[in-house]
Design a protein around this motif. Structure first.
Motif, mmCIF file in Angstrom:
data_model
loop_
_atom_site.group_PDB
_atom_site.id
_atom_site.type_symbol
_atom_site.label_atom_id
_atom_site.label_comp_id
_atom_site.label_asym_id
_atom_site.label_seq_id
_atom_site.Cartn_x
_atom_site.Cartn_y
_atom_site.Cartn_z
ATOM 1 N N UNK A 57 11.272 -3.516 4.153
ATOM 2 C CA UNK A 57 10.816 -3.551 5.537
ATOM 3 C C UNK A 57 9.373 -4.053 5.631
ATOM 4 N N UNK A 58 8.545 -3.617 4.699
ATOM 5 C CA UNK A 58 7.156 -4.057 4.687
ATOM 6 C C UNK A 58 7.075 -5.561 4.472
ATOM 7 N N UNK A 87 4.933 -11.212 10.934
ATOM 8 C CA UNK A 87 3.699 -10.949 11.642
ATOM 9 C C UNK A 87 3.745 -9.696 12.488
ATOM 10 N N UNK A 88 4.503 -8.684 12.023
ATOM 11 C CA UNK A 88 4.671 -7.460 12.805
ATOM 12 C C UNK A 88 4.210 -6.230 12.035
ATOM 13 N N UNK A 89 3.182 -6.382 11.229
ATOM 14 C CA UNK A 89 2.657 -5.241 10.486
ATOM 15 C C UNK A 89 2.072 -4.170 11.401
ATOM 16 N N UNK A 90 1.834 -4.503 12.641
ATOM 17 C CA UNK A 90 1.309 -3.531 13.583
ATOM 18 C C UNK A 90 2.178 -2.300 13.722
ATOM 19 N N UNK A 91 3.475 -2.439 13.402
ATOM 20 C CA UNK A 91 4.372 -1.289 13.445
ATOM 21 C C UNK A 91 3.897 -0.171 12.526
ATOM 22 N N UNK A 92 3.225 -0.553 11.420
ATOM 23 C CA UNK A 92 2.822 0.410 10.410
ATOM 24 C C UNK A 92 1.348 0.786 10.503
ATOM 25 N N UNK A 93 0.645 0.255 11.507
ATOM 26 C CA UNK A 93 -0.790 0.487 11.609
ATOM 27 C C UNK A 93 -1.090 1.685 12.503
ATOM 28 N N UNK A 94 -2.130 2.423 12.116
ATOM 29 C CA UNK A 94 -2.556 3.557 12.931
ATOM 30 C C UNK A 94 -3.381 3.114 14.133
ATOM 31 N N UNK A 95 -3.891 1.897 14.092
ATOM 32 C CA UNK A 95 -4.570 1.301 15.244
ATOM 33 C C UNK A 95 -4.374 -0.203 15.172
ATOM 34 N N UNK A 96 -4.508 -0.863 16.284
ATOM 35 C CA UNK A 96 -4.293 -2.303 16.313
ATOM 36 C C UNK A 96 -5.375 -3.067 15.565
ATOM 37 N N UNK A 97 -6.502 -2.412 15.340
ATOM 38 C CA UNK A 97 -7.612 -3.061 14.649
ATOM 39 C C UNK A 97 -7.537 -2.878 13.134
ATOM 40 N N UNK A 122 2.571 0.184 0.577
ATOM 41 C CA UNK A 122 3.869 0.836 0.518
ATOM 42 C C UNK A 122 3.722 2.352 0.422
ATOM 43 N N UNK A 123 2.805 2.827 -0.409
ATOM 44 C CA UNK A 123 2.620 4.275 -0.534
ATOM 45 C C UNK A 123 2.184 4.889 0.796
ATOM 46 N N UNK A 124 1.342 4.180 1.522
ATOM 47 C CA UNK A 124 0.907 4.675 2.815
ATOM 48 C C UNK A 124 2.049 4.737 3.821
ATOM 49 N N UNK A 125 2.882 3.706 3.820
ATOM 50 C CA UNK A 125 4.041 3.680 4.717
ATOM 51 C C UNK A 125 4.995 4.823 4.378
ATOM 52 N N UNK A 126 5.258 5.031 3.100
ATOM 53 C CA UNK A 126 6.145 6.126 2.685
ATOM 54 C C UNK A 126 5.578 7.480 3.098
ATOM 55 N N UNK A 127 4.276 7.640 2.951
ATOM 56 C CA UNK A 127 3.633 8.900 3.328
ATOM 57 C C UNK A 127 3.793 9.154 4.828
#
Length: 378
Positions: A272-273, A280-290, A298-303
């Protein structure tokens, strides 16, 4: 809170197609026996790893193998076929299933599917909007049909061939009245599509790969849509999907759910990552748009996105999720490849028999799913 199931099953390259289809069928049959409320099945035409090409065809094989669970397309990609075909095939399926059908819909997000069909340059969201008007219109109207809406590419009629005496020019309607439930999967933060769902009395299903803070943005938009139609939104109509693994042992849960190289959860989010980075849709996994792209690991997404642990721990995490998102009616368990079939089945069993009863007891609600052979509740 109900318990549902959603599979966009992502299988490793090299597994025989027939084998993965058998596994995917077995998972849905198990959800029926465990008392899950519904099972949504995704579809793609050109994805090596997600290899169910038509969710309705797949679900048809499960009608005689299940008895209670509602069978849902998750989704029918409305840019892929003429809406009249969706209307008539879905109506037939509703009868085949004894009224257990849910129509899950989306535009069809995979660019390679669109290229295959020669519509890569088309506005698939616009096709979706036009198609849904035709589908609901055919279910609402009597023959001969005359659907010619302004700006809609689909003109649908049987006026010149309709003959009531002979019985032609007539489509069958669904068993459920006035129509089956229609559910739209929501994959973007602050989605304006959810406003339209509320206005049309369609129900949202928030994707499992969205951070809880972005999931929380869906409810206000749904409320706005319902209010625009003079209606009150009910949290019972909102489904939230999550990637969950439950085990009897906490160490096993962490290893299989996140840490091991062979973890299906690690495989799923690794793919998925990669897809979202390409699109160009990594924003799905971001805590802020910036947040910079290179901070998304990957480890962060899994967490952030995998709920795993013992039944007690998972119940606590589900309740914590609800605190972040607000109230919702159904937790939808995401189905993945069964790297270890015993652990995969056990996770689903624990989710239905241990986790959801704890969650619902804490919420003061119904005890959750009733496994096959269990006592029904008043």
């Amino acid at each position: 809170m109900r318990l549902g199931y959603f599979a966009m099953p992502m299988h490793p390259q090299g597994r025989p197609w027939a084998e993965t289809l058998r596994e995917d069928r077995e998972a849905v049959i198990l959800t029926d026996r465990l008392g899950f409320h519904d099972a949504f099945i995704g579809e793609h035409l050109t994805d090596r790893h997600e290899n169910i090409t038509n969710s309705l065809v797949f679900l048809a094989t499960l009608v005689p193998e299940t008895s209670r669970i509602r069978l849902a397309t998750g989704t029918t990609n409305l840019s892929h076929m003429h809406p009249a075909l969706v209307a008539v095939n879905s109506a037939m399926f509703d009868h085949l299933s004894g009224g257990r059908f849910i129509l899950g819909v989306s535009p069809g997000a995979l660019p390679s599917d669109a290229e295959l069909l020669g519509i890569l340059g088309e506005d698939r969201n616009q096709i979706f909007a036009e198609a849904i008007d035709v589908i609901t219109g055919l279910w609402e109207r009597e023959p001969p049909y005359d659907i010619d809406l302004p700006g809609n590419r689909f003109t649908v009629t049987t006026a010149s061939t309709y003959n009531d005496d002979v019985g032609v020019g007539i489509i069958g309607k669904p068993l459920q009245t006035p129509r089956p439930e229609i559910v739209g999967t929501v994959v973007a933060p602050f989605s304006k599509g959810v406003v339209a769902m509320g206005a049309r009395d369609f129900h949202p299903l928030s994707a499992n790969f969205l951070l809880p803070q972005w999931v929380a943005t869906h409810w206000p938009n749904y409320v706005e849509g319902k209010q625009s139609a003079g209606q009150t939104a009910s949290p019972a109509d909102w489904r939230v999907a999550r990637t969950v693994f439950v085990a009897d042992d906490a160490r096993v849960a962490e290893a299989y759910g996140r840490a091991e190289a062979s973890s299906p959860y690690r495989y799923y989010y690794g793919k998925m990552l990669g897809k979202m980075r390409t699109l160009g849709r990594l924003g799905l996994f971001k805590t802020s748009r910036e947040q910079p792209d290179d901070e998304i690991t990957l480890d962060g997404v899994l967490r952030d996105l995998v709920i795993c642990g013992t039944p007690d721990s998972v119940a606590e995490q589900v309740l914590a999720l609800r605190e972040q998102t607000g109230d919702f009616g159904e937790l939808v368990y995401a189905g993945l490849d069964w790297v270890d079939p015993e652990l995969a089945r056990r996770s689903m069993e624990l989710m239905a028999t241990k986790v959801m009863p704890q969650v619902n007891e804490a919420l003061g609600e119904d005890d959750g799913p009733v496994p096959e052979g269990g006592e029904s509740r008043p």
